[in-house]
Write a protein that holds these residues in place. Structure first.
Motif, PDB file in Angstrom:
ATOM      1  N   VAL A  93     -38.016  24.029   8.953  1.00  0.00           N
ATOM      2  CA  VAL A  93     -37.462  23.924   7.594  1.00  0.00           C
ATOM      3  C   VAL A  93     -37.315  22.463   7.209  1.00  0.00           C
ATOM      4  O   VAL A  93     -37.607  22.069   6.079  1.00  0.00           O
ATOM      5  CB  VAL A  93     -36.114  24.674   7.489  1.00  0.00           C
ATOM      6  CG1 VAL A  93     -35.450  24.418   6.158  1.00  0.00           C
ATOM      7  CG2 VAL A  93     -36.314  26.164   7.718  1.00  0.00           C
ATOM      8  N   ARG A  94     -36.892  21.644   8.150  1.00  0.00           N
ATOM      9  CA  ARG A  94     -36.748  20.202   7.912  1.00  0.00           C
ATOM     10  C   ARG A  94     -38.092  19.611   7.504  1.00  0.00           C
ATOM     11  O   ARG A  94     -38.184  18.861   6.533  1.00  0.00           O
ATOM     12  CB  ARG A  94     -36.237  19.548   9.192  1.00  0.00           C
ATOM     13  CG  ARG A  94     -36.093  18.042   9.140  1.00  0.00           C
ATOM     14  CD  ARG A  94     -35.740  17.551  10.560  1.00  0.00           C
ATOM     15  NE  ARG A  94     -35.380  16.171  10.565  1.00  0.00           N
ATOM     16  CZ  ARG A  94     -36.263  15.164  10.505  1.00  0.00           C
ATOM     17  NH1 ARG A  94     -37.540  15.403  10.439  1.00  0.00           N
ATOM     18  NH2 ARG A  94     -35.842  13.912  10.513  1.00  0.00           N
ATOM     19  N   GLU A  95     -39.141  19.960   8.254  1.00  0.00           N
ATOM     20  CA  GLU A  95     -40.476  19.441   7.966  1.00  0.00           C
ATOM     21  C   GLU A  95     -40.955  19.859   6.579  1.00  0.00           C
ATOM     22  O   GLU A  95     -41.500  19.047   5.831  1.00  0.00           O
ATOM     23  CB  GLU A  95     -41.466  19.920   9.024  1.00  0.00           C
ATOM     24  CG  GLU A  95     -41.240  19.311  10.381  1.00  0.00           C
ATOM     25  CD  GLU A  95     -42.138  19.923  11.439  1.00  0.00           C
ATOM     26  OE1 GLU A  95     -43.249  20.371  11.100  1.00  0.00           O
ATOM     27  OE2 GLU A  95     -41.721  19.928  12.615  1.00  0.00           O
ATOM     28  N   ILE A  96     -40.745  21.121   6.238  1.00  0.00           N
ATOM     29  CA  ILE A  96     -41.151  21.623   4.920  1.00  0.00           C
ATOM     30  C   ILE A  96     -40.390  20.901   3.819  1.00  0.00           C
ATOM     31  O   ILE A  96     -40.974  20.462   2.829  1.00  0.00           O
ATOM     32  CB  ILE A  96     -40.938  23.146   4.813  1.00  0.00           C
ATOM     33  CG1 ILE A  96     -41.912  23.877   5.745  1.00  0.00           C
ATOM     34  CG2 ILE A  96     -41.085  23.634   3.381  1.00  0.00           C
ATOM     35  CD1 ILE A  96     -41.579  25.339   5.964  1.00  0.00           C
ATOM     36  N   ALA A  97     -39.072  20.756   3.988  1.00  0.00           N
ATOM     37  CA  ALA A  97     -38.245  20.100   2.970  1.00  0.00           C
ATOM     38  C   ALA A  97     -38.671  18.644   2.774  1.00  0.00           C
ATOM     39  O   ALA A  97     -38.808  18.181   1.633  1.00  0.00           O
ATOM     40  CB  ALA A  97     -36.768  20.191   3.352  1.00  0.00           C
ATOM     41  N   LEU A  98     -38.898  17.922   3.864  1.00  0.00           N
ATOM     42  CA  LEU A  98     -39.295  16.516   3.747  1.00  0.00           C
ATOM     43  C   LEU A  98     -40.660  16.378   3.087  1.00  0.00           C
ATOM     44  O   LEU A  98     -40.849  15.530   2.202  1.00  0.00           O
ATOM     45  CB  LEU A  98     -39.294  15.828   5.116  1.00  0.00           C
ATOM     46  CG  LEU A  98     -37.919  15.612   5.748  1.00  0.00           C
ATOM     47  CD1 LEU A  98     -38.061  14.994   7.130  1.00  0.00           C
ATOM     48  CD2 LEU A  98     -37.022  14.781   4.858  1.00  0.00           C
ATOM     49  N   ARG A  99     -41.607  17.202   3.504  1.00  0.00           N
ATOM     50  CA  ARG A  99     -42.936  17.155   2.870  1.00  0.00           C
ATOM     51  C   ARG A  99     -42.819  17.404   1.373  1.00  0.00           C
ATOM     52  O   ARG A  99     -43.477  16.736   0.564  1.00  0.00           O
ATOM     53  CB  ARG A  99     -43.876  18.189   3.498  1.00  0.00           C
ATOM     54  CG  ARG A  99     -44.651  17.666   4.662  1.00  0.00           C
ATOM     55  CD  ARG A  99     -45.836  18.549   5.009  1.00  0.00           C
ATOM     56  NE  ARG A  99     -45.535  19.971   5.048  1.00  0.00           N
ATOM     57  CZ  ARG A  99     -45.266  20.664   6.148  1.00  0.00           C
ATOM     58  NH1 ARG A  99     -45.271  20.069   7.317  1.00  0.00           N
ATOM     59  NH2 ARG A  99     -45.003  21.950   6.089  1.00  0.00           N
TER      60      ARG A  99
END
Length: 160
Positions: free
Chosen positions: A43-49
């Motif tokens: 989720v962190r990766e998706i949000a940052l992207r």
């Protein structure tokens, strides 16, 4: 509708489908503790992207006239419990009234910003003032501080 304090909307890639206004509302309605808990792993990766993909859309070209800087964004917590000092880095360049992602290390950054993903999400949605985040030591800025001070005015934070 999401209840106050719940971050169920962060469970999937649904964040990519939210418009800026809805995202800002959901971030406001979700407790900071819950955001911190959910903004890990995939989720962190998706949000940052998604934050950095959308960043050029929120630049105010007229206010960015004459501004030229490469910004290194260092988002902490990339390593989890095993490597708490690890960071994800995103590099942007604001030049000629445009903002774009640039390859890491393509040129030395003029400004380096370091923060955690929750603080970043709260700032870009207009739910936290970056100056307050600096005062609370949740965001650090290095490099050309005069240019860094202009950044909040160059971007529309939260819903337009």
């Amino acid at each position: 509708m999401t209840e106050r304090g719940s971050a169920g909307w962060l469970e999937s890639a649904g964040i990519t489908a939210l418009d800026a206004s809805e995202l800002a509302r959901l971030v406001d309605r979700t407790s900071e503790r819950e955001l911190r808990h959910r903004l890990i792993g995939g989720v962190r990766e998706i949000a940052l992207r998604e934050i950095f993909r959308r960043m050029p859309e929120y630049l105010r070209p007229a206010r960015a006239a004459g501004f030229d800087a490469v910004i290194s964004w260092q988002i902490t917590g990339a390593g989890g419990a095993g490597r708490p000092d690890a960071v994800d880095e995103y590099w942007t360049r604001v030049h000629d009234g445009r903002c774009k992602l640039v390859p890491r290390g393509s040129t030395p950054p003029d400004i380096s910003i370091r923060t955690d993903p929750t603080t970043l999400l709260r700032i870009v949605t207009g739910n936290e003032d970056p100056v307050v985040a600096v005062l609370k030591q949740r965001l650090t800025v290095r490099g050309d501080l005069a240019q860094a001070a202009r950044l909040p005015k160059l971007f529309s934070a939260g819903p337009a």
